[in-house]
Write an enzyme that holds these catalytic residues in place. Structure first.
Site, PDB file in Angstrom:
ATOM      1  N   HIS A 316      -6.429  -2.000   4.579  1.00 28.27           N
ATOM      2  CA  HIS A 316      -6.595  -2.664   3.277  1.00 28.27           C
ATOM      3  C   HIS A 316      -5.433  -2.433   2.324  1.00 28.27           C
ATOM      4  CE1 HIS A 316     -10.911  -3.805   3.709  1.00 28.27           C
ATOM      5  NE2 HIS A 316     -10.926  -2.765   4.516  1.00 28.27           N
ATOM      6  N   LYS A 496      -9.779  -5.351 -12.647  1.00 30.99           N
ATOM      7  CA  LYS A 496      -9.532  -4.743 -11.339  1.00 30.99           C
ATOM      8  C   LYS A 496      -9.181  -3.279 -11.562  1.00 30.99           C
ATOM      9  CE  LYS A 496      -6.506  -8.078 -10.686  1.00 30.99           C
ATOM     10  NZ  LYS A 496      -6.836  -8.559  -9.372  1.00 30.99           N
ATOM     11  N   ARG A 497      -9.124  -2.468 -10.466  1.00 31.69           N
ATOM     12  CA  ARG A 497      -8.692  -1.080 -10.631  1.00 31.69           C
ATOM     13  C   ARG A 497      -7.374  -1.044 -11.377  1.00 31.69           C
ATOM     14  NH1 ARG A 497      -6.659   1.112  -6.019  1.00 31.69           N
ATOM     15  NH2 ARG A 497      -6.793  -0.919  -5.044  1.00 31.69           N
ATOM     16  N   LYS A 502      -0.619  -3.574  -9.671  1.00 33.15           N
ATOM     17  CA  LYS A 502      -1.410  -4.713 -10.151  1.00 33.15           C
ATOM     18  C   LYS A 502      -0.860  -5.229 -11.483  1.00 33.15           C
ATOM     19  CE  LYS A 502      -5.628  -3.069  -7.866  1.00 33.15           C
ATOM     20  NZ  LYS A 502      -6.082  -4.138  -6.947  1.00 33.15           N
ATOM     21  N   THR A 603     -10.035  -9.897  -4.225  1.00 28.82           N
ATOM     22  CA  THR A 603     -11.252 -10.674  -3.989  1.00 28.82           C
ATOM     23  C   THR A 603     -11.787 -11.231  -5.304  1.00 28.82           C
ATOM     24  OG1 THR A 603     -12.356  -8.528  -3.897  1.00 28.82           O
ATOM     25  CG2 THR A 603     -12.103  -9.716  -1.813  1.00 28.82           C
ATOM     26  N   LYS A 607     -13.567 -14.956  -6.649  1.00 24.55           N
ATOM     27  CA  LYS A 607     -14.760 -15.089  -7.500  1.00 24.55           C
ATOM     28  C   LYS A 607     -14.452 -15.940  -8.733  1.00 24.55           C
ATOM     29  CE  LYS A 607     -15.959 -10.546  -5.831  1.00 24.55           C
ATOM     30  NZ  LYS A 607     -15.754  -9.106  -6.047  1.00 24.55           N
TER      31      LYS A 607
HETATM   32  C1  26V Z   1      -5.813   3.544  -2.825  1.00 30.40           C
HETATM   33  C2  26V Z   1      -5.104   4.484  -3.509  1.00 30.40           C
HETATM   34  C3  26V Z   1      -5.638   5.832  -3.575  1.00 30.40           C
HETATM   35  C4  26V Z   1      -4.745   6.843  -4.157  1.00 30.40           C
HETATM   36  C5  26V Z   1      -3.645   6.397  -5.039  1.00 30.40           C
HETATM   37  C6  26V Z   1      -3.112   5.072  -4.857  1.00 30.40           C
HETATM   38  C7  26V Z   1      -3.932   4.119  -4.131  1.00 30.40           C
HETATM   39  C8  26V Z   1      -3.527   2.822  -4.046  1.00 30.40           C
HETATM   40  C9  26V Z   1      -4.235   1.902  -3.377  1.00 30.40           C
HETATM   41  C10 26V Z   1      -5.387   2.256  -2.755  1.00 30.40           C
HETATM   42  C11 26V Z   1      -6.091   1.183  -2.045  1.00 30.40           C
HETATM   43  C12 26V Z   1      -6.971   1.604  -0.952  1.00 30.40           C
HETATM   44  C13 26V Z   1      -7.500   0.483  -0.189  1.00 30.40           C
HETATM   45  C14 26V Z   1      -8.074  -0.619  -1.033  1.00 30.40           C
HETATM   46  O1  26V Z   1      -8.929  -0.420  -1.837  1.00 30.40           O
HETATM   47  N1  26V Z   1      -7.596  -1.827  -0.793  1.00 30.40           N
HETATM   48  C15 26V Z   1      -8.083  -3.036  -1.413  1.00 30.40           C
HETATM   49  O2  26V Z   1      -8.945  -3.663  -0.479  1.00 30.40           O
HETATM   50  C16 26V Z   1      -9.459  -4.896  -0.954  1.00 30.40           C
HETATM   51  C17 26V Z   1     -10.432  -5.403   0.091  1.00 30.40           C
HETATM   52  O3  26V Z   1      -9.771  -5.705   1.269  1.00 30.40           O
HETATM   53  C18 26V Z   1      -8.329  -5.880  -1.193  1.00 30.40           C
HETATM   54  O4  26V Z   1      -8.858  -7.081  -1.696  1.00 30.40           O
HETATM   55  C19 26V Z   1      -7.330  -5.294  -2.183  1.00 30.40           C
HETATM   56  O5  26V Z   1      -6.222  -6.155  -2.295  1.00 30.40           O
HETATM   57  C20 26V Z   1      -6.888  -3.922  -1.710  1.00 30.40           C
HETATM   58  O6  26V Z   1      -6.079  -3.281  -2.701  1.00 30.40           O
END
Ligand code: 26V
Length: 757
Positions: A316, A496-497, A502, A603, A607
């Site tokens: 992801h 979003k986060r 982003k 996602t 929406k």
């Molecule tokens: C996690 C972390 C954790 C620690 C610090 C930085 C950081 C940066 C990114 C992430 C993302 C982890 C995986 C995630 O949540 N991916 C999201 O998955 C969604 C569903 O597939 C997708 O729509 C998003 O674009 C993607 O960011």
């Protein structure tokens, strides 16, 4: 369902509360509905088959379940009507349902949408996760800053069912017992699967002291307190590994038990079970399943072969810092019994390729979870076309060369049951009035709306629905945060986060530009309300600085009478699924402005589109596919393309100073962050740190795209003036959104990977 709804609800009201339904409080009605829904769901048949999917994930952001369950039981309209007849609003009742806080962002929400679609398509498949008592965290704003608080959501009476089952989990120095809970997941099909959540009885919420601080060392008391506990120190990182092993060990035992209960031999477990590994958090399921199968008598070769055929991995993100790597010493401490297996997998991986970039254990003793997933599962998929292409061509290229047949794309999707029918019944009814209800089961039928783009009456009706949803959002925001929204302004929304990639900071800079233009005498024809919603990871300093800057700026705009008639900046507190369900239907513009190549899919973009917002974004993630579907005239696209971004990273040739030198118009915008107005209200340390980062590092190239973004945003605002044209764009977006149904995504997972029936 064939029941007299009024009579049934009256009976329960009289039985529990000794009064008529119309006299019950909203809270009492909530418990009445919870009770009847749970009861009806008990008799819903479980989906069975010769082969079952286990979707294993650290997050399931399921949102409130009442409406969703009523819808999928087919009694939503009936219940709403009976309540209305008794003077009760279903929306008001729903406010008493706590939102389970079991996820962070898109990854967890995707898992929840998938469960809905899996059950709807009548595929046998359960979610497997953890029951975090205090969730991610509850976000509060204090002194223009994010403050994290526990988010307790569990109560005696909830959707959670106690199965009474326990599974022993062996940690290095003790054995604990995973307690299995279950939430029914009822599909539109009238059949159900389950979300299986493990917990530990000894977990003690009272150890949480200030905010979300707690003693990170006592596993028995803290294991399932929070999702993603702070990992800025070693104890926190170890705790994450404990959580992950707890999940996969209990999960793998449960799966083996399921297979054995059917009388199927474990030597052919892969004929009967598929484990979809949702990102790397549950990756240890691979060595754990191998270990357990060996305990059941399989040879190591059999166990590895069966595991590789049973597991499939979804990636992801391409962000290196988010691809988990754990020191072998951590695993030695948490689960020493799987270390020899990981070492054996590493040895075999090195036999398959001597390329050090594909090693499971690297020279520093770090275990690369994604590498283990790719070597020892049958499929690796990305979540949007461009994302999968980047994995194949760049990020995971060496693996792609080794296993081209394992790589595939599954563009994400969303459940229309929640993201259209439940959150926007007005739009749903309107669509039904135009094209019938076939789209509810075959989402591609939405395209039948296309001829209406020239129908002025239809477009005016669509505009009315948008206005209704904006008014609903205004009521919601007034109640929740005491903020007044101007429903006649453009609602321009980014939710979003919070993450630098982003680029909420770029949105803020563009808003600052608009503010400065207004101060310099520009009088926009159309007022705009720029809305943010985002939680920042507690240890992510820069993300918190961005929130701080947005909150301070919002106050500056609010209190300036010269400006506040033309613009407003709002930051929604504690953005969650419940807020999303209000914000998304009310949006005119959907901000999807990540640096191209960095957002795996997104996602919320889907929406927003489904609810008739027009995307303002970069060609990144699923935006690319939205762009292809609606065509360039129905989307606002800007910014550096992903190939160029990737090239810049490879060459290391991006320097924000150079942009500032070339585009001096950006100077006053950026410097506003540390100017008088901001300093008067804000924390100088945070604001200087943010300013310093943007002007010297700007890792995600916000300045590089800022000019293009401001131009495109202006184009979007100008286009809004022509209402017929705008709503024709909005309608085109709705009509082309059918592709993004998670029913389509799940059908593809099933056809290509799961093969459940
Ligand atoms: C996690 C972390 C954790 C620690 C610090 C930085 C950081 C940066 C990114 C992430 C993302 C982890 C995986 C995630 O949540 N991916 C999201 O998955 C969604 C569903 O597939 C997708 O729509 C998003 O674009 C993607 O960011």
């Amino acid at each position: 369902m064939d029941i007299d709804m009024n009579q049934t609800l009256q009976n329960i009201a009289s039985h529990y509360y000794g009064k008529e339904l119309k006299d019950c409080t909203d809270r009492e009605v909530y418990y009445i509905l919870l009770d009847i829904t749970k009861e009806l769901m008990k008799s819903v048949p479980v989906i069975e088959g010769d082969r079952k999917l286990y979707y294993i994930s650290a997050e399931f952001l399921i949102g409130k379940l009442l409406s969703n369950n009523l819808l999928n039981l087919g009694i939503y309209a009936d219940v709403r009507k009976v309540l209305e007849e008794n003077g009760i609003s279903l929306a008001a009742v729903e406010e008493y349902e706590p939102e389970p806080s079991l996820g962070n962002g898109g990854l967890g929400r995707l898992a929840a949408c998938f469960l809905d679609s899996i059950a709807t398509l009548e595929l046998p498949g359960d979610g497997v996760g953890l029951n975090y008592h205090l969730g991610l965290f509850h976000q509060a704003f204090q002194n223009y800053k994010q403050k994290e608080l526990p988010d307790p959501w569990l109560s005696d009476n909830s959707w959670l069912n106690d199965t009474g089952k326990y599974y022993p989990v062996e940690f290095g120095d003790r054995t604990v017992h995973a307690h299995l809970y279950s939430i029914d997941v009822c599909g539109y099909s009238g059949k159900k699967n389950a979300l299986k959540l493990f917990d530990l009885d000894t977990v003690n919420e009272a150890i949480v002291t200030e905010g979300i601080d707690f003693d990170k060392s006592d596993i028995e008391e803290n294991l399932t307190l929070f999702l993603y506990p702070d990992d800025s120190d070693e104890k926190g990182r170890l705790l994450r590994v404990y959580q992950q092993y707890f999940l996969v060990s209990a999960g793998a035992q449960m799966i083996i038990e399921d297979v054995k209960a059917h009388g199927w031999p474990l030597t052919s477990i892969s004929d009967h079970a598929v484990i979809q590994i949702n990102d790397t958090h549950p990756s240890m399921v691979i060595p754990e399943l191998i270990r357990l199968l060996m305990n059941e008598g399989l040879t190591i070769d059999q166990a590895i072969e069966q595991t590789e055929k049973t597991c499939a991995y979804t990636n992801h993100t391409i962000l290196a810092e988010a691809l988990e790597k754990w020191p072998e010493s951590f695993l030695e401490k948490v689960a020493p019994q799987i270390v020899p297996i990981i070492e054996e997998l590493d040895r075999r991986a090195k036999e398959r390729s001597d390329n050090p970039k594909t090693a499971i254990i690297d020279d520093n003793g770090l275990v690369h979870m994604a590498h283990m997933d790719i070597h020892f599962s049958k499929s690796t998929n990305g979540v949007a076309k461009i994302h999968t292409d980047i994995l194949k061509n760049t990020e995971l290229h060496d693996f792609y060369e080794l296993y081209p047949e394992k790589f595939n794309n599954k563009t994400n999707g969303i459940t229309f049951r929640r993201w259209l029918q439940a959150c926007n019944p007005q739009l749903t009814d309107w669509i039904i009035s135009k094209i019938g209800d076939g789209f509810l089961t075959d989402s591609d039928e939405l395209e039948k709306l296309l001829p209406f783009v020239k129908d002025k009456k239809a477009l005016a009706e669509l505009a009315d629905i948008k206005m209704t949803k904006k008014k609903e959002l205004a009521v919601f925001m007034k109640k929740r945060q005491n903020i007044d929204l101007d429903v006649n302004s453009i609602f321009d929304i980014q939710v979003k986060r919070l993450h630098e990639y982003k680029r909420q900071q770029m949105n803020l800079l563009s808003a600052i530009n608009l503010y400065q233009e207004i101060k310099n005498g520009y009088k926009p024809e159309q007022k705009v309300t720029i809305i943010f919603g985002a939680k920042a990871a507690p240890a992510y300093i820069l993300a918190k600085d961005i929130i701080h800057a947005i909150l301070v700026f919002s106050q500056i705009v609010d209190s300036d009478p010269e400006v506040n008639k033309y613009m407003q900046v709002v930051m929604v507190e504690n953005y969650d699924v419940t807020c999303a369900e209000k914000l998304i239907p009310a949006a005119d513009i959907s901000e999807q402005i990540s640096l191209a190549s960095k957002e795996a899919s997104g996602t919320s973009n889907m929406k927003f589109m489904l609810n008739g917002a027009v995307t303002l974004g970069t060609d990144d993630g699923a935006n690319v596919e939205i762009h292809d579907l609606v065509g360039g005239d129905n989307i606002f696209i800007f910014g550096t393309e992903s190939e160029d971004v990737i090239e810049s990273y490879a060459k290391g040739d991006y320097h924000p100073q150079e942009v500032l030198e070339k585009e001096p118009n950006l100077d006053p915008i950026v410097n506003f962050l540390v100017g008088e107005e901001m300093m008067a209200l804000g924390d100088p340390e945070c604001l200087h740190r943010l300013h310093h980062d943007i002007t010297t590092k700007d890792w995600f190239m916000a300045l590089r795209d800022l000019d293009a973004y401001m131009d495109e945003r202006k184009k979007a605002y100008a286009a809004y003036a022509d209402k017929d044209k705008w709503f024709a764009m909005a309608l085109t977006n709705i009509a082309m959104a059918g592709y993004f149904s998670s029913d389509r995504t799940i059908a593809q997972y099933n056809d290509d990977i799961w093969k459940l029936k």
